[in-house]
Design a protein around this motif. Sequence first.
Motif, PDB file in Angstrom:
ATOM      1  N   ARG A 173      -9.121   3.976  -1.826  1.00  0.00           N
ATOM      2  CA  ARG A 173      -8.280   4.372  -0.687  1.00  0.00           C
ATOM      3  C   ARG A 173      -8.806   5.705  -0.157  1.00  0.00           C
ATOM      4  O   ARG A 173      -8.819   6.693  -0.878  1.00  0.00           O
ATOM      5  CB  ARG A 173      -6.829   4.525  -1.123  1.00  0.00           C
ATOM      6  N   GLY A 234      -2.227  -3.257   9.698  1.00  0.00           N
ATOM      7  CA  GLY A 234      -1.978  -1.818   9.750  1.00  0.00           C
ATOM      8  C   GLY A 234      -3.246  -1.041  10.051  1.00  0.00           C
ATOM      9  O   GLY A 234      -4.314  -1.633  10.250  1.00  0.00           O
ATOM     10  N   LYS A 235      -3.126   0.287  10.048  1.00  0.00           N
ATOM     11  CA  LYS A 235      -4.302   1.082  10.409  1.00  0.00           C
ATOM     12  C   LYS A 235      -5.397   0.999   9.353  1.00  0.00           C
ATOM     13  O   LYS A 235      -6.558   1.286   9.659  1.00  0.00           O
ATOM     14  CB  LYS A 235      -3.939   2.530  10.746  1.00  0.00           C
ATOM     15  N   GLY A 293      -3.683  -3.956   5.084  1.00  0.00           N
ATOM     16  CA  GLY A 293      -3.907  -2.527   5.362  1.00  0.00           C
ATOM     17  C   GLY A 293      -2.698  -1.884   6.001  1.00  0.00           C
ATOM     18  O   GLY A 293      -2.847  -1.050   6.905  1.00  0.00           O
ATOM     19  N   ARG A 295       1.244  -0.336   4.771  1.00  0.00           N
ATOM     20  CA  ARG A 295       2.172  -0.093   3.661  1.00  0.00           C
ATOM     21  C   ARG A 295       3.587  -0.458   4.081  1.00  0.00           C
ATOM     22  O   ARG A 295       3.955  -0.294   5.253  1.00  0.00           O
ATOM     23  CB  ARG A 295       2.116   1.391   3.252  1.00  0.00           C
ATOM     24  N   ASP A 318      -4.706  -4.802  -0.039  1.00  0.00           N
ATOM     25  CA  ASP A 318      -4.898  -3.346  -0.040  1.00  0.00           C
ATOM     26  C   ASP A 318      -5.928  -2.983  -1.093  1.00  0.00           C
ATOM     27  O   ASP A 318      -6.054  -3.640  -2.125  1.00  0.00           O
ATOM     28  CB  ASP A 318      -3.578  -2.626  -0.333  1.00  0.00           C
ATOM     29  N   ILE A 319      -6.632  -1.908  -0.829  1.00  0.00           N
ATOM     30  CA  ILE A 319      -7.661  -1.450  -1.767  1.00  0.00           C
ATOM     31  C   ILE A 319      -7.038  -0.655  -2.911  1.00  0.00           C
ATOM     32  O   ILE A 319      -7.668  -0.443  -3.945  1.00  0.00           O
ATOM     33  CB  ILE A 319      -8.720  -0.615  -0.997  1.00  0.00           C
ATOM     34  N   ILE A 338     -10.669  -4.941   2.706  1.00  0.00           N
ATOM     35  CA  ILE A 338     -10.118  -5.932   3.640  1.00  0.00           C
ATOM     36  C   ILE A 338     -11.178  -6.929   4.106  1.00  0.00           C
ATOM     37  O   ILE A 338     -10.906  -8.131   4.207  1.00  0.00           O
ATOM     38  CB  ILE A 338      -9.432  -5.198   4.811  1.00  0.00           C
TER      39      ILE A 338
END
Length: 598
Positions: A173, A234-235, A293, A295, A318-319, A338
Amino acid sequence: MTTTTFGEALAASDASQGQGTLTDGFHLLVDALKLNGVETIYGLVGIPITDLARLAQASGIRYIGFRHEQSAGNAAAAAGFLTKKPGVCLTVSAPGFLNGLVALANATTNCFPMVQISGSSERHLVDLQRGEYEELDQLAAARPFVKAAYRVDRAEDIGRGVARAFRAAVSGRPGGVYLDVPGAVLGEAMDAAAGAASLWRLTDPAPRQLPAPEAVNRALSLLADAQRPLVVLGKGAAYAQADEEIRSFLESTGIPYLPMSMAKGLLPDDHPQSVAAARSLALSKADVVMLVGARLNWLLGHGEAPEWSPDAKFIQVDIEASELDSNQPITAPLVGDIGSVMAALTERARPGQVTAPAGWRDELEARKARNATSMQKRLADDPHPMRFYNALRAVREVLADRPDVYVVNEGANALDITRNVIDMRLPRHRLDSGTWGVMGIGQGYAVAAAVETGAPVVAIEGDSAFGFSGMELETICRYDLPVTVVVLNNGGVYRGDETNSASADPSPTRLDPTAHHERLIEAFGGDGYHATTPQEVADALGKAIASGRPALVDCVLDPSAGTESGHIARLNPKSAVPPLRQPRKRADPATRRARGPK
Ligand code: ADP
Ligand code: TPW
């Protein structure tokens, strides 16, 4: 007499070697950054880093100097988001470091890779608290706010420190990393050959992380059984630069998707599968939700009812494995990067295994159509003085022809309404207040977007939001950047019509509704426009973008336009005591000026 600057002298003497067979911390740091691909440093100079900035510049790194470290830091963070490489911010000791730290913490919160390199004062004086110039234990101060914090205590460790900082910022992350470089280390001499041998370039700074096949199968089975599937982008999905993998998964399955604000444009906002215009229906009815990606934090109501269906099941891509289950049970975890995860999902899905049932698509389509009609009505309304919708309609029309423009956006109403009104058609072209909902990113993000991409930038700002980094207009002008700042000027924090009944002072939410923000940029040689109608907004913005010059369009809005805290008023705590009522004394000075002479 000719004078030579420090930077010129050192650059002339072969930047990698320093004087003769000696090198020093200044050179090693610049060389380590160059070796790791740093092309731009965002900063603000002073003791002990002024010569470092000069040397970096003389060695071919672009140095962008700001008026406040927070903006320099915000620029570095935005550069990290846009390029997938750590953005670098350079600050001086103690106060400069702390000013930059806010941006570093914000980068960490937003999962943007960034490295703040700060000079620091003499360790033996700081550590015994002997009252050194700009004394602060910066390493300890940084630690709680960042992904990692390191200090280099010897010139021979500079290469290692840079490698470690960059690896930590960009792998797994992404986040903000602090690298402390005491002034004494910059000046420390060492053998040039040994110095050169102490530097290295990172191999594969952010390695791919593949999901386990059984995790992919588990997610596919869940999606296959879904009646009302939904993907939330997500971003992190925008950051990942996995645009094709995401598109092919979505288009091959037909699943509706909802873009979070900075994921707008990952697929064009007019994509038929986007359900941004049916957001609340999509959230409240989806039975299987795949977060990509994104939360499940406050921005998504923590995944709780009634915003979400209490029976919704979640898949999370998610990573960061520890992110999963932070709010709701994650039925199908997909831990990995991703790009790899989305490619594995597309590859492993059997033909026709995952689809979007027609009833669900129709229901969403109907709601989209209904909401689009009410949006059209709101945009068509033409009050004077302007309000948010008609001012932004003008901006929307201009930007419709310029999908290449990067949009920066902050404020409360200015943020909420712009997000809904301005469509994005290209990935990573929208940068905004992000996970903290922070004010102050505007000009810093705008500078980075212009510097990193060379494309035009339009920063759409509430008048309060603008003020947090307003002095960077000078930076924008000094570097002659193609940035247009649009100030949605309703004369207040949220709105500008609140009167104070308790005293002659302006109420806490008041700003000056008569302000002409365009005059600020004129002071630095930029083009200022004052717009009171949508036509004037469109003309000014069109001209400003076409000119490629620094510009500011001050849009005069009705001070009564806007609601307190925008869309998140519910987060304000309510007082248990009835509001104090006092006789109104007289209008505050800003109101008197706005009303003009009697
Ligand atoms: P939004 O606010 O748009 O919903 P968030 O910032 O909450 O998005 O979520 C971004 C998430 O993306 C973070 O949890 C982060 O760990 C994750 N992330 C960032 N980069 C990647 C990547 N390359 N692969 C997978 N996940 C990533
Ligand atoms: C670092 C609190 C949230 S939104 C906002 C503030 C001060 C400004 C709203 O007024 P603006 O927009 O920009 O004029 P508009 O369209 O509603 O009129 N300090 C920081 N971050 C935040 N979020 C705040 C304060 C806040």
